[in-house]
Scaffold this active site. Sequence first.
Site, PDB file in Angstrom:
ATOM      1  N   LYS A  22       0.836  -1.204   0.000  1.00  0.00           N
ATOM      2  CA  LYS A  22       0.000   0.000   0.000  1.00  0.00           C
ATOM      3  C   LYS A  22       0.871   1.255   0.000  1.00  0.00           C
ATOM      4  O   LYS A  22       0.656   2.177  -0.789  1.00  0.00           O
ATOM      5  CB  LYS A  22      -0.901   0.013   1.250  1.00  0.00           C
ATOM      6  CG  LYS A  22      -1.605   1.341   1.476  1.00  0.00           C
ATOM      7  CD  LYS A  22      -2.385   1.361   2.768  1.00  0.00           C
ATOM      8  CE  LYS A  22      -1.601   1.807   3.968  1.00  0.00           C
ATOM      9  NZ  LYS A  22      -1.291   3.252   4.005  1.00  0.00           N
ATOM     10  N   ASN A  23       1.858   1.281   0.904  1.00  0.00           N
ATOM     11  CA  ASN A  23       2.642   2.505   1.056  1.00  0.00           C
ATOM     12  C   ASN A  23       3.524   2.793  -0.143  1.00  0.00           C
ATOM     13  O   ASN A  23       4.090   3.875  -0.247  1.00  0.00           O
ATOM     14  CB  ASN A  23       3.483   2.443   2.334  1.00  0.00           C
ATOM     15  CG  ASN A  23       2.624   2.631   3.569  1.00  0.00           C
ATOM     16  OD1 ASN A  23       1.428   2.890   3.463  1.00  0.00           O
ATOM     17  ND2 ASN A  23       3.228   2.500   4.735  1.00  0.00           N
ATOM     18  N   ARG A  92      -4.471  10.346   3.403  1.00  0.00           N
ATOM     19  CA  ARG A  92      -3.384  11.308   3.569  1.00  0.00           C
ATOM     20  C   ARG A  92      -2.338  11.190   2.456  1.00  0.00           C
ATOM     21  O   ARG A  92      -1.752  12.182   2.031  1.00  0.00           O
ATOM     22  CB  ARG A  92      -2.736  11.063   4.931  1.00  0.00           C
ATOM     23  CG  ARG A  92      -1.602  11.986   5.216  1.00  0.00           C
ATOM     24  CD  ARG A  92      -0.868  11.612   6.482  1.00  0.00           C
ATOM     25  NE  ARG A  92       0.463  12.188   6.443  1.00  0.00           N
ATOM     26  CZ  ARG A  92       0.735  13.445   6.752  1.00  0.00           C
ATOM     27  NH1 ARG A  92      -0.219  14.260   7.125  1.00  0.00           N
ATOM     28  NH2 ARG A  92       1.964  13.898   6.667  1.00  0.00           N
ATOM     29  N   ASP A 116      -4.982   8.659   8.912  1.00  0.00           N
ATOM     30  CA  ASP A 116      -5.044   7.961  10.194  1.00  0.00           C
ATOM     31  C   ASP A 116      -5.009   8.959  11.340  1.00  0.00           C
ATOM     32  O   ASP A 116      -4.330   9.975  11.277  1.00  0.00           O
ATOM     33  CB  ASP A 116      -3.818   7.048  10.352  1.00  0.00           C
ATOM     34  CG  ASP A 116      -3.836   5.902   9.367  1.00  0.00           C
ATOM     35  OD1 ASP A 116      -4.921   5.606   8.849  1.00  0.00           O
ATOM     36  OD2 ASP A 116      -2.777   5.321   9.138  1.00  0.00           O
ATOM     37  N   ASP A 304       4.841   1.189  11.981  1.00  0.00           N
ATOM     38  CA  ASP A 304       3.614   0.473  11.615  1.00  0.00           C
ATOM     39  C   ASP A 304       3.530  -0.907  12.274  1.00  0.00           C
ATOM     40  O   ASP A 304       2.453  -1.489  12.356  1.00  0.00           O
ATOM     41  CB  ASP A 304       3.503   0.337  10.089  1.00  0.00           C
ATOM     42  CG  ASP A 304       3.146   1.665   9.429  1.00  0.00           C
ATOM     43  OD1 ASP A 304       2.956   2.662  10.161  1.00  0.00           O
ATOM     44  OD2 ASP A 304       3.049   1.713   8.194  1.00  0.00           O
TER      45      ASP A 304
HETATM   46  C1  UD1 Z   1       4.421   6.922   5.862  1.00  0.00           C
HETATM   47  C2  UD1 Z   1       3.524   5.702   5.824  1.00  0.00           C
HETATM   48  C3  UD1 Z   1       3.101   5.322   7.236  1.00  0.00           C
HETATM   49  C4  UD1 Z   1       4.332   5.134   8.118  1.00  0.00           C
HETATM   50  C5  UD1 Z   1       5.228   6.374   8.045  1.00  0.00           C
HETATM   51  C6  UD1 Z   1       6.527   6.209   8.811  1.00  0.00           C
HETATM   52  C7  UD1 Z   1       2.382   5.932   3.714  1.00  0.00           C
HETATM   53  C8  UD1 Z   1       1.101   6.122   3.008  1.00  0.00           C
HETATM   54  N1  UD1 Z   1       2.346   6.010   5.049  1.00  0.00           N
HETATM   55  O1  UD1 Z   1       3.652   7.997   6.375  1.00  0.00           O
HETATM   56  O2  UD1 Z   1       2.368   4.092   7.156  1.00  0.00           O
HETATM   57  O3  UD1 Z   1       3.903   4.943   9.450  1.00  0.00           O
HETATM   58  O4  UD1 Z   1       5.552   6.649   6.675  1.00  0.00           O
HETATM   59  O5  UD1 Z   1       7.205   5.098   8.368  1.00  0.00           O
HETATM   60  O6  UD1 Z   1       3.409   5.680   3.106  1.00  0.00           O
HETATM   61  N2  UD1 Z   1       6.539  14.966   9.736  1.00  0.00           N
HETATM   62  C9  UD1 Z   1       6.670  16.308   9.967  1.00  0.00           C
HETATM   63  N3  UD1 Z   1       6.692  17.150   8.892  1.00  0.00           N
HETATM   64  C10 UD1 Z   1       6.597  16.713   7.613  1.00  0.00           C
HETATM   65  C11 UD1 Z   1       6.459  15.334   7.381  1.00  0.00           C
HETATM   66  C12 UD1 Z   1       6.441  14.469   8.466  1.00  0.00           C
HETATM   67  O7  UD1 Z   1       6.749  16.738  11.104  1.00  0.00           O
HETATM   68  O8  UD1 Z   1       6.643  17.534   6.683  1.00  0.00           O
HETATM   69  C13 UD1 Z   1       6.539  14.046  10.877  1.00  0.00           C
HETATM   70  C14 UD1 Z   1       5.211  13.363  11.056  1.00  0.00           C
HETATM   71  O9  UD1 Z   1       4.341  14.148  11.834  1.00  0.00           O
HETATM   72  C15 UD1 Z   1       5.619  12.091  11.752  1.00  0.00           C
HETATM   73  C16 UD1 Z   1       6.993  11.789  11.183  1.00  0.00           C
HETATM   74  O10 UD1 Z   1       7.460  13.000  10.625  1.00  0.00           O
HETATM   75  O11 UD1 Z   1       5.749  12.323  13.131  1.00  0.00           O
HETATM   76  C17 UD1 Z   1       7.004  10.685  10.145  1.00  0.00           C
HETATM   77  O12 UD1 Z   1       6.222  11.063   9.039  1.00  0.00           O
HETATM   78  P1  UD1 Z   1       6.486  10.508   7.569  1.00  0.00           P
HETATM   79  O13 UD1 Z   1       7.724   9.697   7.559  1.00  0.00           O
HETATM   80  O14 UD1 Z   1       6.370  11.648   6.632  1.00  0.00           O
HETATM   81  O15 UD1 Z   1       5.260   9.528   7.389  1.00  0.00           O
HETATM   82  P2  UD1 Z   1       4.191   9.500   6.229  1.00  0.00           P
HETATM   83  O16 UD1 Z   1       4.856   9.667   4.910  1.00  0.00           O
HETATM   84  O17 UD1 Z   1       3.054  10.382   6.568  1.00  0.00           O
END
Ligand code: UD1
Length: 423
Positions: A22-23, A92, A116, A304
């Site tokens: 999925k991711n 998202r 989520d 995850d």
């Molecule tokens: C993706 C995955 C999710 C997984 C996560 C971490 C998908 C669809 N989802 O989510 O299942 O749990 O990676 O492995 O691929 N953050 C910031 N600013 C930003 C971006 C992120 O503060 O601009 C923070 C987020 O709040 C969070 C952390 O960084 O605390 C990790 O986020 P990120 O790695 O970006 O996760 P996702 O891409 O949203």
Amino acid sequence: MERFLVAGGARLAGEVTVTGAKNSVLKLMAAALLAEGRTTLTSVPDILDVTIMAEVLRRLGCTVERADATVVIDVPATPRHEADYDLVRRIRASIAVLGPLVARCGMAKVALPGGDAIGSRGLDMHVAGLVKLGATVESEHGYLIASAPRLRGAQVWLDFPSVGATENLLMAAALAEGTTVIDNAAREPEIVDLCQMLTAMGARISGVGTSTLEVEGVESLSPVEHETVADRIVAGTWAVAATMTRGDVFVRGGRVEHLEMPLDKLVQAGAVITPGEGGFRVVMESRPKAVDVVTLPYPGFATDFQPLFLGLNTVAEGTAMITENVFESRWMFVNELVRLGADVRTDGHHAVVRGRARLSGAPVTAHDIRAGAGLVLAGLVAEGVTEVSDVQHVDRGYEGFVEKLVALGADVRREQVPDEPWL
Ligand code: UD1
């Protein structure tokens, strides 16, 4: 609304097949926007998030057709550049269209996402990175509006190796003028998968799989056929399920090289894991031993998996400390486990889990995909029946979860939640 009824006590045994991640696939679908014409993705999981992402692309002017596990995306010469709130709030990952749209159309208007319910999940690194590449980004009426006649390559340092920010910047940089270096980039297997697809499309990327990605921008990219990488989180879910139920399961399609940390933890818990042709086998004969877990970006222990290992520890011998470093409030799940009789205390980033000999089935609610799966697994080892509601979260990420559990011998069924006449 639907729920799962999970009767505890079965030992899972047999073979289960893992499909594409999925991711990964959601970002591969967004990457298709970078090239005019027909992109074909294979090993696409049949899950709700893919259906929603397909609709996001249709509203951008693409034709999206699915036949079995193959999705064909036909991208017009000039896609529309606006992704509405009604879809983006449901997934998202649709923020992944931001980078490709601004690179391809010079303009993107994408609603601020929901997704989520696990922490604040800011977008500041996505925005700061695009600004570095020369875009103007504003937030207005719940939308992010990014524009740049042509993005320019730049040096970008991420504060944290964000998966989503790395992906958005990679896709934007692929069509920028000049070279972009993304430092402290995420290196998850799904990022590598995206890099491989972009490279096949004609992008010039070096450092793939490392935390420094260098992207030499090109004028245009071409559509391709690409196979989605196997879902390591789903594969790991089956491995945890086999361990918790003292089962014997062959996880077909599971790739041990993407699962080193979680599989090592399962071995510490007492499982015997044997890599085999096209997958790996998990055999567990005894009650699991407690295992500590600290979540970190890849190759660290994936956040995850945290709810799944928290669930495993609730029935383990001993006490475990779970430390969550990636998402600040991923503990809503704990309240549900406590309803099943688990002994869990949380404090800030930490949860202490004292293993109990058994859980007892109760009605519980899934708050996100992995927590939902974790509750189903807990239900498998609880006495009596566990009713898991809000299972649309599980459907977002697990293809045929109930059917696959039943095939492994579990007593699980899906049912419609009856109307509440007093409402
Ligand atoms: C993706 C995955 C999710 C997984 C996560 C971490 C998908 C669809 N989802 O989510 O299942 O749990 O990676 O492995 O691929 N953050 C910031 N600013 C930003 C971006 C992120 O503060 O601009 C923070 C987020 O709040 C969070 C952390 O960084 O605390 C990790 O986020 P990120 O790695 O970006 O996760 P996702 O891409 O949203």
